[in-house]
Design an enzyme around this catalytic site. Sequence first.
Site, PDB file in Angstrom:
ATOM      1  N   THR A  57      21.170 -38.827  12.384  1.00  0.00           N
ATOM      2  CA  THR A  57      21.407 -39.071  10.606  1.00  0.00           C
ATOM      3  C   THR A  57      23.021 -38.012  10.171  1.00  0.00           C
ATOM      4  OG1 THR A  57      18.955 -38.647  10.674  1.00  0.00           O
ATOM      5  CG2 THR A  57      20.224 -38.290   8.813  1.00  0.00           C
ATOM      6  N   GLU A  79       0.493  -1.186  -0.110  1.00  0.00           N
ATOM      7  CA  GLU A  79      -0.075  -0.025  -0.003  1.00  0.00           C
ATOM      8  C   GLU A  79       0.569   1.046   0.162  1.00  0.00           C
ATOM      9  OE1 GLU A  79      -2.185  -2.831   3.071  1.00  0.00           O
ATOM     10  OE2 GLU A  79       0.123  -2.579   1.745  1.00  0.00           O
ATOM     11  N   CYS A 114      -2.134  -3.781   7.124  1.00  0.00           N
ATOM     12  CA  CYS A 114      -2.004  -4.479   8.821  1.00  0.00           C
ATOM     13  C   CYS A 114      -2.430  -2.826   9.613  1.00  0.00           C
ATOM     14  CB  CYS A 114      -0.420  -4.772   8.211  1.00  0.00           C
ATOM     15  SG  CYS A 114       0.729  -3.341   8.637  1.00  0.00           S
TER      16      CYS A 114
END
Length: 365
Positions: free
Chosen positions: A199, A55, A79
């Site tokens: 891992t 905006e 917002c």
Amino acid sequence: MDERQIESAMRRALELAGNGPARGVNPRVGCVILSPAGEIVAEGWHRGAGTPHAEVDALAQLSEGGARGATAVVTLEPCNHTGRTGPCSEALIAAGITRVAYAVADPGEHSRGGADRLRAAGVEVIDGVLGDEVEAFLADWLFAARHHRPFTTLKWASSLDGRSAAADGTSQWITGPVARARVHEQRRASDAILVGTGTVLADDPSLTARGPGGELLDGQPVPVVLGERSIPDDAAVRRHPHAPIVLATRDLAAALRELQQRGIRTLYVEAGPALASAFATSGLVDEYAVYLAPTLIGGPRTALGDLGVGSIDEQRRLELIGVERLGDDILVTARPSGSLGLHSPHAAQSTGGNPHAAQSTSGTQ
């Protein structure tokens, strides 16, 4: 100004939103400003964290007073908070905008409420314009913002009898080149790839997305290592194009919240059986990507460990999303029954071969 003009402007705003970065904390947002006659007088979009919101970017294209009486059409509710930039609702009010149309409400705990602020200032607000289209466009960001965690896919590769490796720990190659290529495409489609420290210590995976010749693909996922053990300084993951995120915790929910706060919207989990089982029992898995090879291995090295299922009445039912043949292998995609829902980031991947991609004990390289 009629409804068709506003919808046309919203489609243009959606096009503009596509110029913004697809990954990160902030959503991709576009804005179009229409004159009282319905003509486009300014356009803007958000270029990433710390830059003007859509905006404000559009308003900057106008001379002082040029927005008075105009309509702002924006893909996401303006917002209503001050972060790195000021509230867009206040900027629109100060500019003299008299009508705001938006597609999707802002789900942010601190940023929502812009529509109410605009109405309180006498600005006409129209919500839900092309809402379904914008929802689909912002699906990954909206999911992460609404649920405070990334959309999480748990992946493993196994034999038909559910083994991820032989009794001696060897696992290359359970699946074939076409399936391994799809794994790398799914990695590339994800914001981040997560494994456990076990891992890393056992397999030393690179956690990269690679092409047929072993080359790095564009758009690498951020590597994430979860666990309380240290990883070596010379681990392959430390040579990843992105610095690894190391989360020294066993709290999966807290780990996913932190990843969402870091801008991770979609997460691809390639874990050993213990961590994979922890994810499967946590309620934090949104999609399963299970690669099955037409082979039997037997033995103790299962792809999943204990899931806490004591009787058949306690089984964890999944909804089958798709079954796809990849060379000699099969990819089964499923989701927990009643899952939260999102268009999968992996749904549109191709099936090109990749004879050089590696598959480790946990399916991770």
